[in-house]
Design a protein around this motif. Sequence first.
Motif, PDB file in Angstrom:
ATOM      1  N   GLN A  55      45.531   7.912  53.545  1.00 21.61           N
ATOM      2  CA  GLN A  55      44.278   7.192  53.982  1.00 21.61           C
ATOM      3  C   GLN A  55      43.936   5.765  53.329  1.00 21.61           C
ATOM      4  OE1 GLN A  55      41.273  10.210  53.283  1.00 21.61           O
ATOM      5  NE2 GLN A  55      41.906  11.271  55.350  1.00 21.61           N
ATOM      6  N   ALA A  56      44.079   5.865  51.803  1.00 22.27           N
ATOM      7  CA  ALA A  56      44.025   4.390  51.144  1.00 22.27           C
ATOM      8  C   ALA A  56      44.982   3.478  51.721  1.00 22.27           C
ATOM      9  CB  ALA A  56      44.267   5.077  49.558  1.00 22.27           C
ATOM     10  N   ALA A  57      46.587   4.003  51.707  1.00 22.61           N
ATOM     11  CA  ALA A  57      47.207   2.760  52.247  1.00 22.61           C
ATOM     12  C   ALA A  57      46.759   2.364  53.440  1.00 22.61           C
ATOM     13  CB  ALA A  57      48.725   3.390  52.377  1.00 22.61           C
ATOM     14  N   GLU A  58      46.473   3.172  54.557  1.00 25.13           N
ATOM     15  CA  GLU A  58      45.951   2.923  55.930  1.00 25.13           C
ATOM     16  C   GLU A  58      44.805   1.831  55.679  1.00 25.13           C
ATOM     17  OE1 GLU A  58      45.856   2.010  59.883  1.00 25.13           O
ATOM     18  OE2 GLU A  58      47.488   3.276  58.693  1.00 25.13           O
ATOM     19  N   ARG A  59      43.743   2.034  54.735  1.00 23.24           N
ATOM     20  CA  ARG A  59      42.668   1.443  54.600  1.00 23.24           C
ATOM     21  C   ARG A  59      43.019  -0.121  54.222  1.00 23.24           C
ATOM     22  NH1 ARG A  59      38.137  -0.965  55.449  1.00 23.24           N
ATOM     23  NH2 ARG A  59      36.554  -1.009  53.827  1.00 23.24           N
ATOM     24  N   ILE A  60      44.069   0.021  53.379  1.00 24.85           N
ATOM     25  CA  ILE A  60      44.590  -1.407  52.811  1.00 24.85           C
ATOM     26  C   ILE A  60      45.319  -2.181  53.893  1.00 24.85           C
ATOM     27  CG2 ILE A  60      46.266  -2.404  51.390  1.00 24.85           C
ATOM     28  CD1 ILE A  60      45.525  -0.114  49.441  1.00 24.85           C
ATOM     29  N   ARG A  61      46.013  -1.402  54.581  1.00 15.66           N
ATOM     30  CA  ARG A  61      46.615  -2.309  55.628  1.00 15.66           C
ATOM     31  C   ARG A  61      45.456  -2.673  56.776  1.00 15.66           C
ATOM     32  NH1 ARG A  61      50.738   1.753  55.213  1.00 15.66           N
ATOM     33  NH2 ARG A  61      49.321   3.367  56.477  1.00 15.66           N
ATOM     34  N   GLU A  62      44.711  -1.998  57.187  1.00 23.47           N
ATOM     35  CA  GLU A  62      43.410  -2.413  58.067  1.00 23.47           C
ATOM     36  C   GLU A  62      42.714  -3.772  57.503  1.00 23.47           C
ATOM     37  OE1 GLU A  62      40.773   0.764  58.405  1.00 23.47           O
ATOM     38  OE2 GLU A  62      42.195   1.752  59.755  1.00 23.47           O
ATOM     39  N   LEU A  63      42.436  -3.886  56.209  1.00 23.15           N
ATOM     40  CA  LEU A  63      42.088  -4.770  55.473  1.00 23.15           C
ATOM     41  C   LEU A  63      42.705  -6.112  55.654  1.00 23.15           C
ATOM     42  CD1 LEU A  63      40.176  -3.193  52.361  1.00 23.15           C
ATOM     43  CD2 LEU A  63      39.032  -4.273  54.377  1.00 23.15           C
ATOM     44  N   MET A  64      44.128  -5.849  55.344  1.00 25.26           N
ATOM     45  CA  MET A  64      44.970  -7.009  55.329  1.00 25.26           C
ATOM     46  C   MET A  64      45.166  -7.371  56.868  1.00 25.26           C
ATOM     47  SD  MET A  64      47.868  -5.499  52.439  1.00 25.26           S
ATOM     48  CE  MET A  64      48.937  -6.955  53.012  1.00 25.26           C
ATOM     49  N   GLU A  65      45.401  -6.787  57.627  1.00 23.88           N
ATOM     50  CA  GLU A  65      45.254  -7.264  59.304  1.00 23.88           C
ATOM     51  C   GLU A  65      44.107  -7.923  59.553  1.00 23.88           C
ATOM     52  OE1 GLU A  65      45.713  -3.688  61.683  1.00 23.88           O
ATOM     53  OE2 GLU A  65      47.741  -3.369  60.916  1.00 23.88           O
ATOM     54  N   GLY A  66      42.872  -7.840  58.773  1.00 26.53           N
ATOM     55  CA  GLY A  66      41.606  -8.526  59.018  1.00 26.53           C
ATOM     56  C   GLY A  66      41.729 -10.100  58.282  1.00 26.53           C
ATOM     57  N   GLY A  67      42.907 -10.176  57.767  1.00 29.82           N
ATOM     58  CA  GLY A  67      43.149 -11.402  56.845  1.00 29.82           C
ATOM     59  C   GLY A  67      42.953 -11.398  55.434  1.00 29.82           C
ATOM     60  N   MET A  68      42.682 -10.258  54.984  1.00 32.13           N
ATOM     61  CA  MET A  68      42.364 -10.301  53.384  1.00 32.13           C
ATOM     62  C   MET A  68      43.708 -10.128  52.880  1.00 32.13           C
ATOM     63  SD  MET A  68      40.078  -7.514  51.326  1.00 32.13           S
ATOM     64  CE  MET A  68      38.814  -7.572  52.463  1.00 32.13           C
ATOM     65  N   SER A  69      43.818 -10.820  51.471  1.00 30.01           N
ATOM     66  CA  SER A  69      45.040 -10.583  50.589  1.00 30.01           C
ATOM     67  C   SER A  69      45.203  -9.369  50.378  1.00 30.01           C
ATOM     68  CB  SER A  69      44.861 -11.736  49.505  1.00 30.01           C
ATOM     69  OG  SER A  69      44.097 -11.006  48.507  1.00 30.01           O
TER      70      SER A  69
END
Length: 60
Positions: free
Chosen positions: A15-29
């Motif tokens: 779940q944490a890895a998926e949340r990180i991917r979601e944030l990065m897809e939104g343009g976050m480093s």
Amino acid sequence: MLTGMPSLSHNEQQQAAERIRELMEGGMSSGEAIAIVAQEIREQHQGDRVTVIFDDEDDE
């Protein structure tokens, strides 16, 4: 590196890895996304016991 971080189950790690991917897809480093998710995990697990083991043996 893991000081202050609770142990996570395999499912929680996914779940944490998926949340990180979601944030990065939104343009976050990646660094910022990891920091945000780590803070969220700390807040969710506040008061949980954290065990940290340090290996003091030299690998010589």
